[in-house]
Design a protein around this motif. Structure first.
Motif, PDB file in Angstrom:
ATOM      1  N   GLU A 225      18.836   5.055   8.870  1.00  0.00           N
ATOM      2  CA  GLU A 225      17.085   4.891   9.546  1.00  0.00           C
ATOM      3  C   GLU A 225      16.082   3.793   9.735  1.00  0.00           C
ATOM      4  N   LEU A 226      15.145   4.362  10.006  1.00  0.00           N
ATOM      5  CA  LEU A 226      13.664   3.695   9.735  1.00  0.00           C
ATOM      6  C   LEU A 226      12.960   3.425   8.777  1.00  0.00           C
ATOM      7  N   VAL A 227      12.287   2.772   8.085  1.00  0.00           N
ATOM      8  CA  VAL A 227      11.223   2.922   7.104  1.00  0.00           C
ATOM      9  C   VAL A 227      10.647   1.695   7.276  1.00  0.00           C
TER      10      VAL A 227
ATOM     11  N   ARG B 197      -3.719  -7.480   7.330  1.00  0.00           N
ATOM     12  CA  ARG B 197      -2.777  -6.497   6.810  1.00  0.00           C
ATOM     13  C   ARG B 197      -1.414  -6.169   7.737  1.00  0.00           C
ATOM     14  N   MET B 198      -0.460  -5.508   7.143  1.00  0.00           N
ATOM     15  CA  MET B 198       0.849  -5.715   8.447  1.00  0.00           C
ATOM     16  C   MET B 198       1.359  -4.515   7.806  1.00  0.00           C
ATOM     17  N   ALA B 199       2.607  -4.094   8.964  1.00  0.00           N
ATOM     18  CA  ALA B 199       4.078  -3.446   8.751  1.00  0.00           C
ATOM     19  C   ALA B 199       5.086  -3.916   8.630  1.00  0.00           C
ATOM     20  N   LEU B 200       6.169  -3.700   8.288  1.00  0.00           N
ATOM     21  CA  LEU B 200       7.539  -4.187   8.432  1.00  0.00           C
ATOM     22  C   LEU B 200       8.201  -2.915   8.599  1.00  0.00           C
ATOM     23  N   VAL B 201       8.151  -2.888   9.702  1.00  0.00           N
ATOM     24  CA  VAL B 201       9.839  -1.973   9.800  1.00  0.00           C
ATOM     25  C   VAL B 201      11.257  -2.750   9.517  1.00  0.00           C
ATOM     26  N   ALA B 202      11.563  -1.341   9.380  1.00  0.00           N
ATOM     27  CA  ALA B 202      13.007  -2.748   9.274  1.00  0.00           C
ATOM     28  C   ALA B 202      14.192  -0.631   9.170  1.00  0.00           C
ATOM     29  N   ALA B 203      15.904  -1.588   9.184  1.00  0.00           N
ATOM     30  CA  ALA B 203      16.301   0.414   9.455  1.00  0.00           C
ATOM     31  C   ALA B 203      17.660  -0.213   7.746  1.00  0.00           C
TER      32      ALA B 203
ATOM     33  N   HIS C 192       0.411  -1.372  -0.034  1.00  0.00           N
ATOM     34  CA  HIS C 192       0.217   0.248   0.106  1.00  0.00           C
ATOM     35  C   HIS C 192       0.897   1.460  -0.247  1.00  0.00           C
ATOM     36  N   ARG C 193       1.497   1.114   0.907  1.00  0.00           N
ATOM     37  CA  ARG C 193       2.902   2.148   0.521  1.00  0.00           C
ATOM     38  C   ARG C 193       3.921   2.079   1.361  1.00  0.00           C
ATOM     39  N   ALA C 194       5.138   3.039   1.498  1.00  0.00           N
ATOM     40  CA  ALA C 194       6.134   3.156   2.664  1.00  0.00           C
ATOM     41  C   ALA C 194       6.638   4.114   2.758  1.00  0.00           C
ATOM     42  N   TRP C 195       7.424   4.733   4.028  1.00  0.00           N
ATOM     43  CA  TRP C 195       7.480   5.955   4.448  1.00  0.00           C
ATOM     44  C   TRP C 195       9.055   5.729   4.642  1.00  0.00           C
ATOM     45  N   ARG C 196      10.211   7.040   5.361  1.00  0.00           N
ATOM     46  CA  ARG C 196      10.212   6.735   6.580  1.00  0.00           C
ATOM     47  C   ARG C 196       9.657   6.951   7.347  1.00  0.00           C
ATOM     48  N   PHE C 197      10.030   5.908   8.389  1.00  0.00           N
ATOM     49  CA  PHE C 197       9.525   5.918   9.375  1.00  0.00           C
ATOM     50  C   PHE C 197       9.602   6.844  10.865  1.00  0.00           C
ATOM     51  N   HIS C 198       8.556   7.170  11.398  1.00  0.00           N
ATOM     52  CA  HIS C 198       8.854   8.186  13.077  1.00  0.00           C
ATOM     53  C   HIS C 198       7.769   7.811  13.648  1.00  0.00           C
ATOM     54  N   GLY C 199       8.674   7.384  15.183  1.00  0.00           N
ATOM     55  CA  GLY C 199       7.059   6.272  16.168  1.00  0.00           C
ATOM     56  C   GLY C 199       8.255   5.743  16.733  1.00  0.00           C
ATOM     57  N   GLY C 200       7.524   4.292  17.508  1.00  0.00           N
ATOM     58  CA  GLY C 200       8.784   4.074  18.354  1.00  0.00           C
ATOM     59  C   GLY C 200       8.015   2.186  17.863  1.00  0.00           C
ATOM     60  N   SER C 201       9.734   1.988  17.983  1.00  0.00           N
ATOM     61  CA  SER C 201      10.054   1.184  17.193  1.00  0.00           C
ATOM     62  C   SER C 201      10.916  -0.169  18.173  1.00  0.00           C
TER      63      SER C 201
END
Length: 278
Positions: free
Chosen positions: A48-50, A105-111, A30-39
């Motif tokens: 950086e986190l995405v 639906r889920m998200a994957l947060v990575a560096a 659906h989308r991908a972005w530079r991540f800000h928030g708890g991880s």
């Protein structure tokens, strides 16, 4: 005429190939972005986190990899997050390895290295999806915080009042306590007011929970009550128990929520525990 028809068919076939879904409907990004928030992922100074928001269908297990625009694998841990239908986070402590086949639906947060623009999301044995990172995206709240306000023993139960912040509805606000090598899981929890005297839902920004622990099984293994609880990524001594008498209404609510947890699958039971009504 035949030549024109052949050229037309060739163009149509090329267009179909170009627009073909490499995942055959199993994965939709659906989308991908530079991540800000708890991880749970802590990037190095050069990274950086995405986050990549996607839906998978008919897949019981998800094994993922990330590759850069040169098709080289990126070495990173993943933080899996369960999302609602609109892409908002529900559970940031979710394991991707479910044993049931369903649409999720889920998200994957990575560096990734700073400045990365394009990635390839590889779902092993399924497909590879090219991804372009957006500079802006949703900002999620910090990871949960909790503090123990007091605890008491009432009959065969130990009951704790805990203040939480940033606990989402899909996340478990309770925790284990221990004595020595003995661990005690919560039997149930229910949202209350700041004094623990009445049912009150609160919000993810700040909530208070009564957490109930049954001491019946515990006493068969460990004769003494628990004396430690998790705090600041280590075990801390429990303060001395206080004398409290909980109302019958609160005790009934705690019993009603017995066994409620992320794994319980009882949405109605969980909804009551988080947003109780007298």
């Amino acid at each position: 005429m035949l030549t024109t028809l052949a050229v037309t068919l060739s163009v149509l076939l090329s267009a179909d190939t170009a627009n073909a879904d490499p995942c055959n409907g199993h994965v939709e990004v659906h989308r991908a972005w530079r991540f800000h928030g708890g991880s749970t992922i802590e990037p190095s100074p050069q990274a950086e986190l995405v986050a990549i928001d996607f839906t998978h269908r008919d897949l019981s297990r998800i094994y993922a990899d990330l590759r850069d625009d040169q098709d080289k694998p990126l070495r990173t841990d993943f933080h899996w997050v369960r999302l609602d239908a609109k892409g908002a986070p529900l559970d940031r402590f979710f394991e991707s390895y479910g044993d049931e086949t369903l649409t999720r639906r889920m998200a994957l947060v990575a560096a990734v290295p700073k400045g990365t623009q394009k990635l390839t999301l590889v779902i092993r044995d399924v497909c590879s999806v090219p991804v372009t990172l957006q500079d802006k995206g949703p900002e999620w709240p910090p990871l949960p915080e909790h503090s123990l306000l007091w605890w008491t023993i009432q009959g065969d139960d130990a009951i704790a009042l805990v203040r939480t912040r940033w606990v989402l509805d899909g996340e478990d606000p309770s925790f284990r306590v221990r004595r020595g090598n003995g661990y005690l899981n919560s039997a149930g929890f229910v949202a209350v007011d700041s004094k623990g005297q009445r049912l009150a839902p609160g919000s993810s920004k700040e909530r208070f929970f009564l957490i109930r622990y049954s001491l019946v099984e515990w006493k068969r293994k460990v004769p003494e009550p628990p004396d430690e609880w998790p705090c600041n990524e280590k075990w801390c001594p429990l303060p001395a128990p206080v004398k409290k008498t909980l109302s019958e209404e609160l005790m009934r609510a705690l019993v009603r929520s017995e066994g409620v947890a992320i794994e319980s699958g009882d949405d109605a039971q969980r909804a009551f525990a988080l947003h109780p009504k007298p």
